[in-house]
Design a protein around this motif. Structure first.
Motif, PDB file in Angstrom:
ATOM      1  N   ALA A   1       2.719   6.771   2.178  1.00  0.00           N
ATOM      2  CA  ALA A   1       2.874   5.756   1.129  1.00  0.00           C
ATOM      3  C   ALA A   1       2.146   6.254  -0.107  1.00  0.00           C
ATOM      4  N   ILE A   2       2.804   6.161  -1.250  1.00  0.00           N
ATOM      5  CA  ILE A   2       2.187   6.553  -2.523  1.00  0.00           C
ATOM      6  C   ILE A   2       2.363   5.386  -3.489  1.00  0.00           C
ATOM      7  N   TYR A   3       1.248   4.920  -4.024  1.00  0.00           N
ATOM      8  CA  TYR A   3       1.260   3.854  -5.025  1.00  0.00           C
ATOM      9  C   TYR A   3       0.968   4.484  -6.378  1.00  0.00           C
ATOM     10  N   PHE A   4       1.827   4.197  -7.355  1.00  0.00           N
ATOM     11  CA  PHE A   4       1.678   4.710  -8.714  1.00  0.00           C
ATOM     12  C   PHE A   4       1.430   3.533  -9.639  1.00  0.00           C
ATOM     13  N   GLU A   5       0.554   3.733 -10.623  1.00  0.00           N
ATOM     14  CA  GLU A   5       0.317   2.691 -11.612  1.00  0.00           C
ATOM     15  C   GLU A   5      -0.022   3.331 -12.953  1.00  0.00           C
ATOM     16  N   ARG A   6       0.566   2.794 -14.001  1.00  0.00           N
ATOM     17  CA  ARG A   6       0.209   3.182 -15.364  1.00  0.00           C
ATOM     18  C   ARG A   6      -0.373   1.946 -16.021  1.00  0.00           C
ATOM     19  N   THR A   7      -1.639   2.045 -16.436  1.00  0.00           N
ATOM     20  CA  THR A   7      -2.324   0.908 -17.030  1.00  0.00           C
ATOM     21  C   THR A   7      -1.827   0.688 -18.457  1.00  0.00           C
ATOM     22  N   GLN A   8      -2.203  -0.450 -19.033  1.00  0.00           N
ATOM     23  CA  GLN A   8      -1.812  -0.731 -20.419  1.00  0.00           C
ATOM     24  C   GLN A   8      -2.431   0.283 -21.377  1.00  0.00           C
ATOM     25  N   ALA A   9      -3.554   0.893 -20.978  1.00  0.00           N
ATOM     26  CA  ALA A   9      -4.192   1.922 -21.801  1.00  0.00           C
ATOM     27  C   ALA A   9      -3.494   3.278 -21.650  1.00  0.00           C
ATOM     28  N   GLY A  10      -2.456   3.347 -20.786  1.00  0.00           N
ATOM     29  CA  GLY A  10      -1.708   4.588 -20.615  1.00  0.00           C
ATOM     30  C   GLY A  10      -2.264   5.508 -19.542  1.00  0.00           C
ATOM     31  N   GLU A  11      -3.302   5.090 -18.834  1.00  0.00           N
ATOM     32  CA  GLU A  11      -3.861   5.907 -17.759  1.00  0.00           C
ATOM     33  C   GLU A  11      -2.954   5.841 -16.531  1.00  0.00           C
ATOM     34  N   SER A  12      -2.843   6.959 -15.831  1.00  0.00           N
ATOM     35  CA  SER A  12      -2.059   7.003 -14.597  1.00  0.00           C
ATOM     36  C   SER A  12      -3.006   7.046 -13.406  1.00  0.00           C
ATOM     37  N   ARG A  13      -2.679   6.234 -12.408  1.00  0.00           N
ATOM     38  CA  ARG A  13      -3.444   6.226 -11.158  1.00  0.00           C
ATOM     39  C   ARG A  13      -2.465   6.322 -10.009  1.00  0.00           C
ATOM     40  N   ARG A  14      -2.931   6.912  -8.921  1.00  0.00           N
ATOM     41  CA  ARG A  14      -2.109   6.919  -7.722  1.00  0.00           C
ATOM     42  C   ARG A  14      -3.007   6.950  -6.498  1.00  0.00           C
ATOM     43  N   VAL A  15      -2.497   6.371  -5.436  1.00  0.00           N
ATOM     44  CA  VAL A  15      -3.158   6.385  -4.132  1.00  0.00           C
ATOM     45  C   VAL A  15      -2.139   6.965  -3.163  1.00  0.00           C
ATOM     46  N   VAL A  16      -2.513   8.025  -2.443  1.00  0.00           N
ATOM     47  CA  VAL A  16      -1.618   8.710  -1.515  1.00  0.00           C
ATOM     48  C   VAL A  16      -2.246   8.655  -0.124  1.00  0.00           C
ATOM     49  N   LEU A  17      -1.533   8.055   0.834  1.00  0.00           N
ATOM     50  CA  LEU A  17      -2.024   7.972   2.208  1.00  0.00           C
ATOM     51  C   LEU A  17      -0.917   8.379   3.170  1.00  0.00           C
ATOM     52  N   GLN A  18      -1.307   9.030   4.262  1.00  0.00           N
ATOM     53  CA  GLN A  18      -0.337   9.513   5.239  1.00  0.00           C
ATOM     54  C   GLN A  18      -0.906   9.378   6.636  1.00  0.00           C
ATOM     55  N   GLN A  19      -0.074   8.947   7.568  1.00  0.00           N
ATOM     56  CA  GLN A  19      -0.430   8.877   8.979  1.00  0.00           C
ATOM     57  C   GLN A  19       0.518   9.771   9.756  1.00  0.00           C
ATOM     58  N   THR A  20      -0.013  10.534  10.694  1.00  0.00           N
ATOM     59  CA  THR A  20       0.799  11.400  11.534  1.00  0.00           C
ATOM     60  C   THR A  20       0.621  10.964  12.982  1.00  0.00           C
ATOM     61  N   ARG A  21       1.722  10.831  13.680  1.00  0.00           N
ATOM     62  CA  ARG A  21       1.734  10.431  15.080  1.00  0.00           C
ATOM     63  C   ARG A  21       2.606  11.415  15.851  1.00  0.00           C
ATOM     64  N   GLY A  22       2.511  11.358  17.164  1.00  0.00           N
ATOM     65  CA  GLY A  22       3.410  12.131  18.005  1.00  0.00           C
ATOM     66  C   GLY A  22       4.816  11.560  17.911  1.00  0.00           C
ATOM     67  N   LEU A  23       5.803  12.350  18.256  1.00  0.00           N
ATOM     68  CA  LEU A  23       7.187  11.910  18.183  1.00  0.00           C
ATOM     69  C   LEU A  23       7.438  10.710  19.096  1.00  0.00           C
ATOM     70  N   SER A  24       6.662  10.581  20.156  1.00  0.00           N
ATOM     71  CA  SER A  24       6.845   9.457  21.082  1.00  0.00           C
ATOM     72  C   SER A  24       6.519   8.116  20.433  1.00  0.00           C
ATOM     73  N   ALA A  25       5.838   8.107  19.288  1.00  0.00           N
ATOM     74  CA  ALA A  25       5.537   6.854  18.578  1.00  0.00           C
ATOM     75  C   ALA A  25       6.768   6.304  17.874  1.00  0.00           C
ATOM     76  N   HIS A  26       7.826   7.098  17.791  1.00  0.00           N
ATOM     77  CA  HIS A  26       9.062   6.716  17.091  1.00  0.00           C
ATOM     78  C   HIS A  26      10.003   5.985  18.044  1.00  0.00           C
ATOM     79  N   THR A  27      10.529   4.849  17.586  1.00  0.00           N
ATOM     80  CA  THR A  27      11.583   4.147  18.312  1.00  0.00           C
ATOM     81  C   THR A  27      12.617   3.644  17.309  1.00  0.00           C
ATOM     82  N   ARG A  28      13.811   3.398  17.810  1.00  0.00           N
ATOM     83  CA  ARG A  28      14.868   2.815  16.977  1.00  0.00           C
ATOM     84  C   ARG A  28      14.795   1.310  17.072  1.00  0.00           C
TER      85      ARG A  28
END
Length: 186
Positions: free
Chosen positions: A26-53
């Motif tokens: 997940a990546i959150y992007f934000e540009r403030t009214q002052a024109g500053e750019s911020r972002r938060v980048v987070l990632q989780q990794t799991r084994g393939l067995s954590a995946h289901t349909r």
């Protein structure tokens, strides 16, 4: 302030089959009214067995990786890592029929891109809540898209930008699509 959220669900299997993982980013992007750019980048990794349909009507199955979910009508999850947190719960409402199709054929034939792109929905609005590091935001009628990138491997050093939400000076929606792609061969 302008803001955006990008969420990616990935299933990755190495060519030799040794490494099989599922990832959520997940990546959150934000540009403030002052024109500053911020972002938060987070990632989780799991084994393939954590995946289901997640079975859905008409074969539009969703994906679940542990507590993270993505279906044609909803996405939800919470990634907490290194003292940072992105939590989302959005409902997706289809508003327009698919009107955009990627034209990557020349790139695929040249072997510069070793994957394909499919746009499942490019005209939907989402609503719900997003929390980023303790700050909760309500989103209503935010435009978005749902896409799928697949293939036997991702290309090296590629960047893709897509925007289909433009307005004129009076705030009325106009029918324009911008797509930009930058890549380099191995």
């Amino acid at each position: 302030a302008s803001r955006a959220l990008w969420v990616q669900f990935s299933l990755l299997i190495s060519k030799n089959g040794f490494r099989k993982i599922s990832e959520i980013q997940a990546i959150y992007f934000e540009r403030t009214q002052a024109g500053e750019s911020r972002r938060v980048v987070l990632q989780q990794t799991r084994g393939l067995s954590a995946h289901t349909r997640i079975p859905q009507p008409k074969g539009n199955d969703g994906i679940r990786i542990d507590q993270y979910e993505l279906t044609k009508g909803r996405t939800q999850g919470c990634i907490e890592l290194r003292g940072q947190k992105i939590q989302w719960d959005f409902y997706l409402h289809e508003t327009l029929p698919l009107k955009f199709k990627h034209r990557l054929g020349p790139f695929n034939r040249s072997k510069i891109l070793e994957h394909s792109v499919f746009t499942a929905l490019d005209g939907f609005l989402f609503e719900g809540t997003l929390e980023v590091n303790g700050r909760e935001m309500q989103w209503r009628g935010a435009p978005g898209m749902l896409g799928h990138i697949y293939g036997h491997r991702y290309s090296h050093s590629w960047v893709w930008a897509h925007c289909n939400s433009f307005t004129d000076g009076d705030g009325r929606s106009i029918d324009v699509v911008f797509d930009g792609l930058s890549t380099r061969a191995w």
